[in-house]
Design a protein around this motif. Structure first.
Motif, PDB file in Angstrom:
ATOM      1  N   VAL A  67       0.832  -1.207   0.000  1.00 23.12           N
ATOM      2  CA  VAL A  67       0.000   0.000   0.000  1.00 23.12           C
ATOM      3  C   VAL A  67       0.868   1.260   0.000  1.00 23.12           C
TER       4      VAL A  67
ATOM      5  N   LEU B 186       0.759   4.078  -2.932  1.00 20.98           N
ATOM      6  CA  LEU B 186       0.490   5.493  -2.660  1.00 20.98           C
ATOM      7  C   LEU B 186       1.656   6.376  -3.100  1.00 20.98           C
TER       8      LEU B 186
ATOM      9  N   THR C 234      -6.145   4.369  -7.687  1.00 24.65           N
ATOM     10  CA  THR C 234      -5.406   4.145  -6.436  1.00 24.65           C
ATOM     11  C   THR C 234      -6.311   3.548  -5.373  1.00 24.65           C
TER      12      THR C 234
ATOM     13  N   VAL D 103      -5.655  -0.114  -3.769  1.00 26.04           N
ATOM     14  CA  VAL D 103      -5.422  -0.208  -2.322  1.00 26.04           C
ATOM     15  C   VAL D 103      -6.455  -1.128  -1.675  1.00 26.04           C
TER      16      VAL D 103
ATOM     17  N   GLN E 147      -5.487  -4.601  -2.256  1.00 22.30           N
ATOM     18  CA  GLN E 147      -4.320  -5.021  -1.477  1.00 22.30           C
ATOM     19  C   GLN E 147      -4.656  -5.327  -0.029  1.00 22.30           C
TER      20      GLN E 147
END
Length: 807
Positions: free
Chosen positions: A482, A486, A536, A540, A543
């Motif tokens: 993550v 990011l 994103t 995320v 994940q």
């Protein structure tokens, strides 16, 4: 054949070797041969097997074991019936012991019993020191040997301590120089220099302790007692000295009472000196008492008296710690609240406020548990508490230093060079928004790591086992993934946004961007932001273990529903896309869209914001825009039509228009906006009261209105100078006529002159004969447009020349 016979016997021999302890425990009248066989090595067992007599004894023993097992098997069902009841009782007792109230009660009971037994044993040991039974049971006390051993021990203690202070004095300039080196710099590298100086100072302090221990061992080996040997008491002291002084070195690293530059936390010198002295005294008293005094008392006097001495040391330590905690409760409470008011995150502020109210309770609980566990389980408790304490202190120290480093980095703004700031005006602002937030997240992660290390130190949470487990590996991998996602998303956004800003900046090599470029790049930047945020978030979520398939499907269904229910919105977006692709309008253009005329101030994918001439701001959805009229594209024309009276010469009027245009080109403020010569298409209309002449002036886009206003002013001046009449509307009054076609005379009352003219008539200031009267009134003859005849106005009452009505 003999080998095969021994091979058959070998499993029985191995079984016998495994069953020896059980047989010895079950059979109370075991023979001497059996005991010898149980204790003999394998070589002796081989010798016994070679002898026929001993071999026969072993065979008989195996048969006896088989018989005894058969007899025990008969009683096995009864035992099996009782076993579930016993197992239930054992499980119930185990669950009862494992409960928290039971554990607290058990520990309290053990502590009270141990304290009572220690006091009783100490009293008995003190009373037996001078009794005859003690003298008879043990060797006589050798005073000379005792004094000699005491002298040797004192020599090692004094030598070690003196060597330590000498080495500390020699290392003092190094500490002072390191402190001054840190204080001289107050730039961005200040905190990094402080960390380096603190770590190096700690290493120097540890080297001093090691050298002092080496000196102590040297004195013990060659300066006291037998050459080349050292007594246990002396070695015990040196080892305790090394451990205790290393702990004190850690305390000195935290507080640094003498060197302000080496102090990792902001505090005054008096506060640092106070806590450094109190903690060092506490560590020294407990350490030397438990690690030196108690073992010596156990060895020389008695273990009961040594245990009682340990209890006294821990009770005195607990009382001293309690007094220090209560005396500093309010002061530390106020300091924590002050620190919470300056916290960079609300989470840390709340945590510090909670700690301000409960820190004394935690400290009292810590020393109370230390006192109780040191007496209940001294062998296991003290090493465990010592290790947990050191690990906790190290975790807080490292976490505090890293947190201070991050706090200093958070407080500093990112400053870019001037040329980069001019080309990328929003990059510095964006970095100053991203970097502090990222550092705050890192501080939260750091706090979680410190909390996990502290919990692992006190065996509340097995950090090592969790990290080695599948869940721990998955969690760490998820956090790393993550973070990388990011970071990559932030880098992509910063890079693309910086490229767009570089293109939009007028200070770049490409110069001022066009209005179309500004509009399209702004829309492209918004689209990139939406796409990056959406992707994103989806990645995320995938994940961290959330299945994004249903989310994507749900988003598709929701989009379809929105498409049916919000057709107008879809039409807005689609029309807006094509308007932008066709470059129909840009920000700053004067346009007509949706019936609104004004300047386009804001363009989105759905609507346009237009501010009209009166200053009203209109938001026009693109779905209501059928035609876009752009007044700012490439060039503009001022189209003017100027009317002259029918009696005027058209060519002469056109000549005056050209003179007015030449005067317009001579105006320095207007001339740069004129792109070409004026064209005169000619007479475009023979109107009711004027002959209209059209002109066209090509000018820069957006300047046509200003050029038109300036040219109108010049046309009026030149027409007035040339005597060319610019017609204006006229009114004809008709009073009727008789059958012969004659109009009766009109009585006119001249208000200005206060006289009445009977039988007179005028038309627009003209007499019937064509001459002009001194004053023209509303009751005068009017010339009919397109007719040269004149009519006489009929008689009437007084007529107001200003209103044209009867009085």
């Amino acid at each position: 054949m003999k080998f095969l016979r021994w091979l058959r016997v070998l499993p029985f021999i191995m079984l016998l070797a495994l069953m020896m302890p059980t047989a010895h425990a079950a059979s109370g009248d075991a023979s001497a041969a059996e005991q010898q066989a149980q204790q003999t090595p394998y070589a002796t067992l081989a010798d016994m097997l070679e002898n026929e007599q001993t071999r026969q004894q072993l065979i008989d023993q195996l048969r006896q074991l088989a018989t005894s097992r058969t007899e025990n098997a008969a009683d096995q069902p009864a035992v099996a019936e009782e076993q579930p009841v016993q197992s239930r009782e054992a499980s119930e007792s185990e669950s009862e012991v494992m409960s928290l109230p039971r554990q607290v009660a058990s520990v309290t009971q053990s502590f009270a019993e141990n304290v009572g037994s220690m006091v009783t044993g100490a009293i008995a040991a003190i009373g037996a020191l001078g009794s005859d039974s003690a003298a008879a049971s043990g060797p006589a006390f050798d005073t000379g040997a005792f004094l000699s051993a005491l002298l040797e021990f004192a020599l090692v203690v004094v030598g070690t301590v003196v060597a330590f202070f000498i080495f500390r004095r020699l290392a003092g300039p190094l500490f002072a120089r390191a402190g001054h080196w840190v204080q001289r710099d107050d730039g961005p590298s200040y905190l990094l220099k402080r960390v380096i100086a603190i770590v190096l100072s700690l290493l120097v302090d540890i080297v001093v302790i090691v050298l002092a221990c080496v000196a102590g061992y040297a004195i013990g080996l060659f300066g006291a007692g037998d050459q080349g040997s050292i007594a246990t008491r002396q070695s015990l002291f040196i080892n305790a000295f090394a451990i205790i002084e290393i702990v004190k070195a850690l305390i000195r690293m935290v507080f640094a009472a003498r060197y302000e530059g080496l102090r990792p936390f902001a505090m005054s010198a008096d506060v640092a000196r106070y806590w450094n002295t109190r903690l060092a005294l506490l560590v020294g008293f407990v350490g030397y008492g438990l690690m030196v005094a108690v073992p010596i008392i156990n060895n020389i006097v008695s273990s009961a008296l040594g245990q009682f001495a340990g209890l006294v040391i821990m009770v005195v330590t607990w009382c001293y710690a309690l007094s220090v905690i209560l005396s500093n409760r309010r002061d530390l409470h106020d300091r924590l609240l002050e620190s919470a008011s300056h916290a960079s995150l609300g989470f840390f502020a709340v945590l510090q406020r909670i700690l301000a109210k409960t820190w004394h309770l935690l400290a009292i609980a810590y020393f109370t548990v230390l006192l109780v566990m040191s007496q209940v389980q001294p062998e296991q408790a003290l090493p465990y508490i010592s290790r947990a304490t050191v690990q906790t202190l190290l975790a807080f120290a490292v976490g505090g230093i890293v947190s201070a480093l991050l706090t200093r980095l958070i407080g500093q703004r990112v400053a870019l060079p001037q040329n980069m700031s001019s080309r990328l005006p929003l990059l510095e602002k964006r970095l100053n928004a991203y970097v502090p937030n990222a550092l705050k997240v890192i501080r939260v992660i750091l706090l979680i790591i410190v909390a996990l290390v502290v919990l692992d130190a006190w065996r509340v949470f097995d950090l090592t086992g969790w990290l080695a487990s599948e869940a721990g590996i998955g969690t760490v991998a998820m956090i790393v993934h993550v973070s990388i996602i990011l970071l990559i998303a932030a880098l992509i956004w910063v890079t693309l946004a910086s490229v767009i800003e570089h293109r939009l900046s007028p200070d770049t090599g490409n110069g001022e961007p066009s209005a179309r470029e500004r509009t399209l790049l702004s829309l492209f930047r918004n689209a990139i932001a939406i796409a990056i945020v959406t992707l994103t978030v989806m990645i995320v979520l995938s994940q961290i273990g959330i299945n994004i398939g249903p989310l994507i499907a749900g988003a598709g269904v929701l989009g379809l529903a929105i498409g049916f229910g919000a057709q107008k919105l879809v039409q807005d977006v689609i029309t807006g896309v094509f308007i932008q692709l066709e470059n129909a309008m840009n920000t700053g253009d004067v346009v007509t869209a949706g019936g609104v005329v004004g300047t386009a101030e804001r363009l989105t994918i759905r609507s346009v914001g237009i501010r009209d001439l009166s200053g009203t701001y209109h938001v026009v959805p693109f779905s209501s825009v059928d035609v876009v009229s752009n007044y700012m594209r490439d060039f503009a024309n001022h189209v003017g039509e100027y009317g002259i009276a029918y009696r005027e010469n058209v060519d002469y009027a056109i000549e005056q228009l050209h003179k007015a245009f030449e005067a317009l080109k001579a105006d320095e403020t207007v001339a740069p906006n004129i792109l070409d010569e004026m064209t005169v298409p000619g007479v475009v209309a023979l109107a009711d009261s004027s002959v209209n002449i059209r002109i066209v002036i090509k000018c820069a886009p957006g300047t046509q209105w200003g050029v038109g206003r300036a040219f109108n002013k010049l046309v009026k001046e030149h027409f007035d100078a040339a005597g060319i009449e610019i017609p204006f509307p006229h009114t004809t009054l008709y009073f009727g006529q008789d059958k012969n076609g004659d109009a009766p005379p009109a009585n006119i009352h001249m208000i200005e002159n206060h006289d009445v003219l009977e039988g007179q008539a005028s038309a627009a200031g003209q007499t019937p004969g064509g001459g002009r009267t001194p004053a023209a009134g509303a009751g005068s003859d009017r010339r009919k447009e397109g007719d040269g005849d004149h009519e006489r106005l009929p008689d009437s009452d007084e007529v107001d020349d200003s209103t044209g009505g009867d009085r």
